[in-house]
Scaffold this motif. Sequence first.
Motif, mmCIF file in Angstrom:
data_model
loop_
_atom_site.group_PDB
_atom_site.id
_atom_site.type_symbol
_atom_site.label_atom_id
_atom_site.label_comp_id
_atom_site.label_asym_id
_atom_site.label_seq_id
_atom_site.Cartn_x
_atom_site.Cartn_y
_atom_site.Cartn_z
ATOM 1 N N TYR A 1 0.603 -1.091 -0.073
ATOM 2 C CA TYR A 1 0.315 -0.475 -0.164
ATOM 3 C C TYR A 1 1.077 1.311 -0.155
ATOM 4 O O TYR A 1 0.702 2.182 -0.873
ATOM 5 N N VAL A 2 1.461 0.974 0.871
ATOM 6 C CA VAL A 2 2.953 2.486 0.763
ATOM 7 C C VAL A 2 3.344 2.820 -0.556
ATOM 8 O O VAL A 2 3.422 3.581 -0.686
ATOM 9 N N ALA A 3 4.006 1.308 -0.902
ATOM 10 C CA ALA A 3 4.548 1.036 -2.408
ATOM 11 C C ALA A 3 3.376 2.009 -3.456
ATOM 12 O O ALA A 3 3.671 3.193 -4.305
ATOM 13 N N LEU A 4 2.124 1.499 -3.361
ATOM 14 C CA LEU A 4 0.903 2.315 -4.584
ATOM 15 C C LEU A 4 0.723 3.904 -4.154
ATOM 16 O O LEU A 4 0.689 4.907 -5.060
ATOM 17 N N VAL A 5 0.707 4.624 -2.707
ATOM 18 C CA VAL A 5 1.105 5.932 -2.369
ATOM 19 C C VAL A 5 2.030 6.446 -3.147
ATOM 20 O O VAL A 5 1.948 7.503 -3.815
ATOM 21 N N VAL A 6 3.733 5.659 -2.762
ATOM 22 C CA VAL A 6 4.617 6.755 -3.445
ATOM 23 C C VAL A 6 4.476 6.795 -5.171
ATOM 24 O O VAL A 6 4.567 8.204 -5.747
ATOM 25 N N VAL A 7 3.917 5.544 -6.048
ATOM 26 C CA VAL A 7 3.653 5.481 -7.624
ATOM 27 C C VAL A 7 2.291 6.700 -7.716
ATOM 28 O O VAL A 7 2.623 7.720 -8.454
ATOM 29 N N ALA A 8 1.404 7.186 -6.605
ATOM 30 C CA ALA A 8 0.142 7.537 -6.424
ATOM 31 C C ALA A 8 1.243 9.368 -7.113
ATOM 32 O O ALA A 8 0.335 9.969 -7.482
#
Length: 156
Positions: free
Chosen positions: A72-79
């Motif tokens: 989830y943290v990785a998805l937030v970084v990409v977003a």
Amino acid sequence: MLRSQRPSAEEHAELLQKLGPLPIEGASWPRWIKIAAWVMLGLIAFQFVITATGPNGQNVNPYVAASLVACYVALVVVARYMTTSVTRITAEGIQQSWLSRRLITWDDIQFTKFIPLISSKKLICFVSKGRPVVFQGGTRELQTAFAQISLVYRRR
């Protein structure tokens, strides 16, 4: 690819003139895609909270929970990078801010392919050595420039 397949210096100069005043700069992703990404992340976070506070959350392995949080943290970084990414077309070449900076000079481009997807308009730049470089265009100006570049730098 043979080097002679690239556009001539006159064709390149005509392209730069046709593109108009440089640099052309804009968001890499359309606004609706950025909003959709953050809404989806909000829904995922809401579901995490519902699951964690419910009876099913007590049975989750801590290692599985930690891996889900890391994803989830990785998805937030990409977003976040999708939200702040900018594409620029200059007299020297094309660049895009991303997780790592994407940069290609006009001399490195062998040919290009314009991909007009619904979510994002992409320009794929093929180079003589290495992997192709993909640029996203989220504004009308960038998309028009991508189409013009693709016409001049098409595979011959």
